[in-house]
Design an enzyme around this catalytic site. Structure first.
Site, PDB file in Angstrom:
ATOM      1  N   HIS A   1      -1.110  -1.429 -15.637  1.00  0.00           N
ATOM      2  CA  HIS A   1      -1.266  -2.648 -14.847  1.00  0.00           C
ATOM      3  C   HIS A   1      -2.147  -3.689 -15.534  1.00  0.00           C
ATOM      4  O   HIS A   1      -2.570  -3.512 -16.675  1.00  0.00           O
ATOM      5  CB  HIS A   1      -1.759  -2.280 -13.452  1.00  0.00           C
ATOM      6  CG  HIS A   1      -0.706  -1.581 -12.644  1.00  0.00           C
ATOM      7  ND1 HIS A   1       0.305  -2.254 -12.000  1.00  0.00           N
ATOM      8  CD2 HIS A   1      -0.473  -0.260 -12.423  1.00  0.00           C
ATOM      9  CE1 HIS A   1       1.104  -1.390 -11.401  1.00  0.00           C
ATOM     10  NE2 HIS A   1       0.660  -0.177 -11.650  1.00  0.00           N
TER      11      HIS A   1
ATOM     12  N   SER B   1      -3.362  -1.914  -8.121  1.00  0.00           N
ATOM     13  CA  SER B   1      -3.462  -0.698  -8.924  1.00  0.00           C
ATOM     14  C   SER B   1      -4.172  -1.009 -10.236  1.00  0.00           C
ATOM     15  O   SER B   1      -3.942  -2.063 -10.840  1.00  0.00           O
ATOM     16  CB  SER B   1      -2.078  -0.121  -9.223  1.00  0.00           C
ATOM     17  OG  SER B   1      -2.178   0.947 -10.150  1.00  0.00           O
TER      18      SER B   1
ATOM     19  N   ASP C   1       1.546  -5.054  -9.010  1.00  0.00           N
ATOM     20  CA  ASP C   1       2.137  -5.562 -10.256  1.00  0.00           C
ATOM     21  C   ASP C   1       1.860  -7.042 -10.475  1.00  0.00           C
ATOM     22  O   ASP C   1       2.350  -7.607 -11.458  1.00  0.00           O
ATOM     23  CB  ASP C   1       3.662  -5.362 -10.242  1.00  0.00           C
ATOM     24  CG  ASP C   1       4.063  -3.907 -10.375  1.00  0.00           C
ATOM     25  OD1 ASP C   1       3.187  -3.082 -10.683  1.00  0.00           O
ATOM     26  OD2 ASP C   1       5.248  -3.590 -10.168  1.00  0.00           O
TER      27      ASP C   1
ATOM     28  N   ASN D   1     -10.763  11.576   1.293  1.00  0.00           N
ATOM     29  CA  ASN D   1     -11.744  11.178   0.277  1.00  0.00           C
ATOM     30  C   ASN D   1     -10.939  10.566  -0.856  1.00  0.00           C
ATOM     31  O   ASN D   1     -10.392  11.279  -1.703  1.00  0.00           O
ATOM     32  CB  ASN D   1     -12.563  12.362  -0.219  1.00  0.00           C
ATOM     33  CG  ASN D   1     -13.553  11.951  -1.302  1.00  0.00           C
ATOM     34  OD1 ASN D   1     -13.689  10.770  -1.623  1.00  0.00           O
ATOM     35  ND2 ASN D   1     -14.241  12.915  -1.882  1.00  0.00           N
TER      36      ASN D   1
END
Length: 439
Positions: free
Chosen positions: A222, A217, A196, A290
């Site tokens: 975001h 993120s 954030d 993965n």
């Protein structure tokens, strides 16, 4: 690429820009009718063109765009290595899993070790602790900044405490330099959840560079977006190698997809109980995942990265306008930046004071009816959430303020898609609501 192909590509991208202009009509803000979302992506014609360009090159897996973004983003944050992932949640999982790698030998985390974290926040800061078989130690926060303090973290350290993993609350940095220093003094790992807080600074240094590892993120809410996506960053090359292996199926090989024999000894390894010369591309040193992203996502993130400075400026502008407009609202506790910080705000938090003649729900209902989007401060006190009932954790001290957040705190938006006119409407709406209860 042939001249004909290059010309066709240029025409297509020109048409994409033209198409964007036909889709992007000026939106007239109509108070009470036009929704004001608390968060969201701000996308332009260059973002659309970046996606189409990557698609024209059939970038269907991680490749050149991913590597270019990783390099550019690491430089932006002043770090040596960045590894793209498919989400910020995966970034947190990879960061903590890397600290359990056998490659770290005696210093690695082991199941049962404790990790100090904050009780009020988003679950994906805490979930990897449990998923890795570690034990969360929850600490309280301060109202106003919505961050914990280095003293609370220090008080929470016990005989089995080996790491600290904390997020910057709504983009507001916690005392990250002091926490990093504490972790170093106590020989503990420190994971800085910067999901954030991209663009924020603490004591003049960008957040994301204080921890052994940091995470980001790129979800649409975001600071920049790739649609879905995240990133793990570090200055530590040993940790970077573990992150890469865990992200890429747990393999020992570091060749990029489509590459072969980067190490020049692909068929000369003897690892584990495998026969000598077993293909290094299929030797696995971790029980991995993965969790890679695609070049389509990386192309969008690369386009967005050039706008980070302007996006952060808009977030600060909107936050300041809300803060000035609501100053003096006696029934509300207004947010404050952590001392010595300059946040790139994620949201504007409001806490209804205990003595207020109305409830949080009263205020949220009023704002939502006026098309002003609201969100709670994520999960509130996580120890009260159904997902964590019956889970093993420890609480240091009382979680009094986390309970206040659970009962009386919410936030409204400051993201760059919110205009000054929208922010003024939010201010006037809050003032109108408070006036109804005054006296």
């Amino acid at each position: 690429m042939s001249d004909e192909s290059a010309e066709t590509r240029a025409r297509i991208l020109e048409l994409v820009h033209d198409y964007d202009k036909t889709k992007r009509q000026d939106v007239v803000f109509r108070p009470g009718i036009t929704p004001i979302w608390p968060s969201g992506a701000v996308l332009d014609e260059n973002d659309r063109a970046a996606l189409v360009e990557a698609a024209l090159e059939m970038r269907i897996a991680a490749g050149a765009y991913s590597r270019k973004f990783e390099s550019a983003f690491a430089r932006t944050l002043g770090l040596r290595k960045a590894h793209l992932t498919n989400s910020g949640s995966s970034a947190n999982l990879l960061a903590l899993s890397a600290l359990m790698s056998p490659a770290l030998e005696d210093s690695r985390l082991r199941p049962g070790d404790e990790v100090i974290t904050v009780a009020a926040g988003f679950p994906t800061t805490v979930n990897p602790i449990l998923q890795c078989g570690l034990t969360p130690v929850f600490v309280d926060v301060e109202l106003g900044t919505y961050n914990t303090t280095v003293q609370r973290v220090a008080d929470a350290i016990g005989p089995r405490t080996r790491a600290i993993m904390i997020a910057h609350a709504l983009g507001n940095p916690f005392e990250v330099a002091e926490v990093a220093e504490l972790a170093a003094e106590r020989d503990m790992f420190f994971v800085e959840d910067n999901c954030d807080g991209v663009g924020s600074t603490y004591r003049g240094t960008q957040t994301g560079g204080f921890g052994d590892l940091s995470t980001v993120s790129f979800y649409p809410a975001h600071h920049i977006t790739s649609g879905e996506g995240g990133c793990v960053l570090t200055d530590n090359l040993v940790l970077a190698r573990q992150v890469e292996s865990l992200r890429d199926w747990g393999r020992d090989c570091w060749c990029e997809p489509g590459e072969t024999d980067t190490c020049r000894k692909r068929f000369s390894y003897k690892l584990g109980d495998l026969p000598y010369g077993y293909d290094h591309k299929y030797i696995f040193s971790h029980v991995g995942y993965n969790l890679k992203t695609t070049d389509l996502q990386a192309a969008l993130a690369l386009s967005q990265l050039g706008k980070l400075h302007d996006f952060s400026a808009a977030r600060r502008r909107n936050w300041r306008q809300l803060r000035a407009g609501l100053d003096g609202a006696k029934a509300l506790l207004l947010p404050e930046p952590t001392p010595d910080s300059d946040p790139s705000w994620f949201g504007f938090a409001l806490t209804v004071r205990e003595e207020a003649p109305f409830t949080r729900q009263d205020m949220v209902n009023f704002l939502e009816e006026r098309q002003i989007g609201t969100r709670l401060l994520f999960a509130g006190n996580l120890t009260r959430q159904p997902a964590y009932l019956g889970r093993e954790f420890r609480v240091s001290g009382e979680l009094t303020n986390c309970d206040v957040i659970t009962e009386r705190t919410f936030w409204i938006g400051v993201y760059p898609g919110i205009t000054e006119e929208m922010t003024a409407y939010m201010v006037s709406s809050v003032q109108e609501f408070l006036a109804r209860w005054d006296g």
